[in-house]
Design an enzyme around this catalytic site. Structure first.
Site, PDB file in Angstrom:
ATOM      1  CE  LYS A   1      -8.003   6.159  19.843  1.00 11.17           C
ATOM      2  NZ  LYS A   1      -9.253   5.435  19.709  1.00 11.17           N
TER       3      LYS A   1
ATOM      4  CB  THR B   1      -0.950  -0.009   1.215  1.00 17.43           C
ATOM      5  OG1 THR B   1      -1.671  -1.238   1.200  1.00 17.43           O
ATOM      6  CG2 THR B   1      -1.929   1.148   1.158  1.00 17.43           C
TER       7      THR B   1
END
Ligand code: ASP
Length: 303
Positions: free
Chosen positions: A83, A56
């Site tokens: 996160k 990708t």
């Protein structure tokens, strides 16, 4: 299609068709290099990858360069960053660089959606946790349509770790929008019943032979060991039940297309004989990744 590309779920059939048609234009003739264009000259695309990637990331970079854009790649280890902190830090860093688009992969489902609410820059989702991987589904559709006239009415078996697969979710959305019939197959613990609710008419089975019978397309999935405990699915126990072998191919349509988003784990979810066979479109998927990502970047940057 609004700014950016966050998922297949929110795309219309027309959006998808226009990307697939444009991608066709970018496909090189056999054994020829990809063409070079300058539609994105002067633009900067940032690749922001918090999770591992070979296909990708490389193909997004090549796609941007083939269109004349400049690319900057930022990678981080998904497991070691918290996160909230990482995304806030990332916002400031990226804002300062003023890119024209951000291609993003993150282990947290919804991370690109979060970022897109704060940054006035188009975001392309290159895989968010177990949620979506939209460009994978687009390149898979392009690969199928290189061999079939339509997706409508095709029987597509998606086999493996359905529970943790963003590839499965994006493909289910896309295939359902185009009237393909989808059968999902995997060990019970990796095949949550609620997957059947994503679209109408989805079948679920734990039997490979049932899933593959008369299939036009078989999509194999990797067991996502980064999202669960390795010891639960040792290759020696997984392969006899959910590994794709030649005997399964005999049950499918004679011209069945065998696909896998990669990375493939030979001897776990697919045998080498099948992965390297005439029926395998795995390398065509990789090649189509560039053409499809060129079409997506062009569309997102609205040229
Ligand atoms: N490359 C795909 C993804 O990033 C599939 C996989 O990793 O198994 O989701």
């Amino acid at each position: 299609m609004g700014r950016g590309l966050l998922g297949i779920e929110e795309l219309s059939r027309e959006d998808i068709e226009s990307i697939l048609v444009r991608a066709r234009h970018f496909q090189p003739a056999p054994h020829q290099p990809f063409g070079r264009f300058d539609t994105l000259r002067g633009r900067t695309v940032v690749n922001l990858f918090f999770e591992a990637s070979t296909r990708t990331r490389t193909s997004f970079e090549i796609a941007a360069k083939r269109l004349g854009a400049e690319t900057i790649s930022i990678t981080a280890s998904g497991s070691s960053v918290s996160k909230g902190e990482s995304l806030v830090d990332t916002l400031n860093t990226l804002g300062a660089m003023r890119p024209d688009a951000i291609v993003m992969r993150h282990a947290a489902s919804g991370a690109p959606h979060f970022l897109s609410r704060y940054l006035p820059i188009p975001i392309v989702n290159a895989g968010d946790g177990t949620h979506e991987h939209p460009t994978q589904a687009l390149l898979d559709a392009r690969t199928i349509l290189d061999r079939r006239d339509t997706l409508e009415g095709l029987r597509v078996a998606i086999i493996g770790d359905i529970a943790h697969s963003r590839v499965a979710r994006s493909n289910i959305h896309l295939l359902a929008k185009f009237g393909a019939s989808v059968v999902l197959c995997g060990p019970a613990a990796l095949l949550p019943r609620e997957m059947a609710l994503i679209a109408r008419g989805i079948e679920l089975t734990n039997e490979m032979s049932e899933a593959i019978l008369d299939a036009d397309v078989i999509m194999m999935l990797r067991v996502q060991l980064e999202r669960q405990n390795e010891s639960a699915y040792p290759a020696s126990e997984y392969f006899p039940f959910f590994g794709l072998r030649q005997e399964h191919i005999e049950l499918a349509k004679p011209d069945v297309i065998v696909m896998h988003p990669g990375p493939i784990n030979r001897g776990r979810e697919i045998s080498s004989a099948v992965a390297d066979s005439q029926r395998s479109a795995i390398l065509n998927q990789v090649e189509n990744g560039i053409a499809v990502r060129m079409a997506v970047l062009e569309k997102v940057l609205a040229v």
